[in-house]
Design a protein around this motif. Sequence first.
Motif, PDB file in Angstrom:
ATOM      1  N   LEU A  24      -7.804  20.786  18.120  1.00  0.00           N
ATOM      2  CA  LEU A  24      -8.746  21.222  19.157  1.00  0.00           C
ATOM      3  C   LEU A  24      -9.978  20.312  19.185  1.00  0.00           C
ATOM      4  O   LEU A  24     -10.519  20.014  20.257  1.00  0.00           O
ATOM      5  N   SER A  25     -10.411  19.863  18.021  1.00  0.00           N
ATOM      6  CA  SER A  25     -11.541  18.923  17.963  1.00  0.00           C
ATOM      7  C   SER A  25     -11.170  17.592  18.600  1.00  0.00           C
ATOM      8  O   SER A  25     -11.964  17.002  19.345  1.00  0.00           O
ATOM      9  N   ALA A  26      -9.970  17.104  18.298  1.00  0.00           N
ATOM     10  CA  ALA A  26      -9.511  15.844  18.892  1.00  0.00           C
ATOM     11  C   ALA A  26      -9.423  15.962  20.409  1.00  0.00           C
ATOM     12  O   ALA A  26      -9.768  15.015  21.130  1.00  0.00           O
ATOM     13  N   MET A  27      -8.969  17.106  20.891  1.00  0.00           N
ATOM     14  CA  MET A  27      -8.882  17.318  22.340  1.00  0.00           C
ATOM     15  C   MET A  27     -10.272  17.357  22.969  1.00  0.00           C
ATOM     16  O   MET A  27     -10.465  16.880  24.094  1.00  0.00           O
ATOM     17  N   SER A  28     -11.252  17.904  22.263  1.00  0.00           N
ATOM     18  CA  SER A  28     -12.629  17.922  22.764  1.00  0.00           C
ATOM     19  C   SER A  28     -13.173  16.498  22.878  1.00  0.00           C
ATOM     20  O   SER A  28     -13.808  16.139  23.878  1.00  0.00           O
ATOM     21  N   TYR A  29     -12.918  15.699  21.848  1.00  0.00           N
ATOM     22  CA  TYR A  29     -13.364  14.299  21.876  1.00  0.00           C
ATOM     23  C   TYR A  29     -12.680  13.536  23.007  1.00  0.00           C
ATOM     24  O   TYR A  29     -13.311  12.724  23.700  1.00  0.00           O
ATOM     25  N   MET A  69       0.695  32.524  22.666  1.00  0.00           N
ATOM     26  CA  MET A  69       1.242  32.867  23.979  1.00  0.00           C
ATOM     27  C   MET A  69       0.277  32.459  25.097  1.00  0.00           C
ATOM     28  O   MET A  69       0.696  31.950  26.144  1.00  0.00           O
ATOM     29  N   LEU A  70      -1.034  32.651  24.853  1.00  0.00           N
ATOM     30  CA  LEU A  70      -2.028  32.374  25.888  1.00  0.00           C
ATOM     31  C   LEU A  70      -2.202  30.885  26.153  1.00  0.00           C
ATOM     32  O   LEU A  70      -2.394  30.472  27.303  1.00  0.00           O
ATOM     33  N   ASN A  71      -2.148  30.070  25.094  1.00  0.00           N
ATOM     34  CA  ASN A  71      -2.434  28.638  25.264  1.00  0.00           C
ATOM     35  C   ASN A  71      -1.565  27.955  26.315  1.00  0.00           C
ATOM     36  O   ASN A  71      -2.088  27.290  27.224  1.00  0.00           O
ATOM     37  N   PRO A  72      -0.230  28.069  26.257  1.00  0.00           N
ATOM     38  CA  PRO A  72       0.576  27.425  27.308  1.00  0.00           C
ATOM     39  C   PRO A  72       0.346  28.039  28.678  1.00  0.00           C
ATOM     40  O   PRO A  72       0.416  27.340  29.691  1.00  0.00           O
ATOM     41  N   HIS A  83      -9.182  23.693  28.218  1.00  0.00           N
ATOM     42  CA  HIS A  83      -9.395  23.455  26.789  1.00  0.00           C
ATOM     43  C   HIS A  83     -10.563  24.268  26.257  1.00  0.00           C
ATOM     44  O   HIS A  83     -10.503  24.828  25.153  1.00  0.00           O
ATOM     45  N   LEU A  84     -11.640  24.376  27.042  1.00  0.00           N
ATOM     46  CA  LEU A  84     -12.799  25.145  26.601  1.00  0.00           C
ATOM     47  C   LEU A  84     -12.441  26.617  26.420  1.00  0.00           C
ATOM     48  O   LEU A  84     -12.896  27.273  25.476  1.00  0.00           O
ATOM     49  N   THR A  85     -11.606  27.134  27.308  1.00  0.00           N
ATOM     50  CA  THR A  85     -11.147  28.521  27.189  1.00  0.00           C
ATOM     51  C   THR A  85     -10.371  28.728  25.900  1.00  0.00           C
ATOM     52  O   THR A  85     -10.585  29.708  25.170  1.00  0.00           O
ATOM     53  N   VAL A  86      -9.472  27.802  25.585  1.00  0.00           N
ATOM     54  CA  VAL A  86      -8.675  27.880  24.354  1.00  0.00           C
ATOM     55  C   VAL A  86      -9.574  27.822  23.123  1.00  0.00           C
ATOM     56  O   VAL A  86      -9.392  28.578  22.168  1.00  0.00           O
TER      57      VAL A  86
END
Length: 313
Positions: free
Chosen positions: A115-120, A284-287, A244-247
Motif C-alpha cells: 500500500l505504501s508503494a502504491m501511494s508513492y 473482498m472490498l479491494n477488488p 487507493h485512498l479508500t483502500v
Amino acid sequence: MGKHNLTVLNEFILTGITDRPELQAPLFGLFLIIYMISVVGNLGIIILTKTDSRLQTPMYFFLRYLAITDLGYSTTVGPKMLVNFFVHENIISYYFCALQLAIFILFINSELFILSAMSYDRYVAICNPLLYTVIMSQRTCWVLVAIPYLYSTFVSLLLTIKIFSLSFCGYNVIRHFYCDTLPLLSLLCSNTLEIKLIILILAAFDLISSFPIVLVSYLLILAAILKMKSAEGRRKAFSTCGSHLTVVVVFYGTLSFMYMQPNSSSFFDTDKLASIFYTLVIPMLNPLIYSLRNKDVKYALHRTLEQLCNIFT
C-alpha cells in the motif's frame, strides 16, 4: 504446573466466531459468499493485470500484488474458519497452526508496504508525470515488491519460531477462529516479555516505515491537485487516487481499531469482529473498489468477457 503439561500439547482447538447454534448456518452462508467474492475478485484482478496489454503499467503491477496478498491471507484463514461451522470441535494441529500463523503474518505484513508503494506510485504519477516512466521503471517496481516480501518473510519466521519454541500450558483452546499472535501468547506458560517486546518493536518499525510514506505522498498529491488550474485535471487526479485512498483508509483504520483497544476481558470478542473485517471483508472490498471506480479495469473485464463469449459461441 507439571513438566508434562508443558510438552504434551500436539493440537489446538479453535473456538470459532460464535458458539450459538442458531447462528451457525446463517454465518456460514454469509462468510462463504464473502470468501467466494474475494477469491473471484482477486483472481480476476490478477488475471486481468497480467494478460491485458493496457494494464501493463506500474499502478496495475502493484494492484496485482495487492490482490495476491489479499488472496493469500484470506485463503490462509477463510477455509479453516468455514469448517468450524460444521464440526463440534475445530481442531488444528500444532504444526499447521504454526504454518497458518507464519503465512498470515507474511501476507498481512506485506500489505502494509505494498500500500505504501502504491501511494508513492500515485505521488510520482501526479507530481512528476513527465518522469513517471523513468522513476517507476520495471526494476524499481520489482524492488518495491520484493523487499517487503523478503522482510515480511523474515518477520514471519522470527515471530513464529519464537512463539512455538516457548512452552504452552495444557490448556489448548484458542479463543479465535484462526491461529493469531495474541491468542497464542495467552496460552504460553513461559515468560512472554521478550516476544512481546519483539512484536512491539516490529510493529512500531512497520508503522514508522510504511504509514509516513502514505501520509507524505497524499499530502504532496493534495498540494499538487490544489495548484491545478483546470477543474478537469483536478477531477482526474482525484479519480486516479480515490480507489487507493479508500483502500488505505479502510485497512489502516481497521488495524488501528484492533491494536489500540484497551486490554479487557471483552478483548477477544472485539478482536474477532476486527479480524473478520480485515481477513475476509477487506480482501473482498479491494477488488470491488478498484473495479467499480476504475474505468481501465472495467474495460479490460469487458474485453475479456467478450473474448470468452466469442470463443464459446
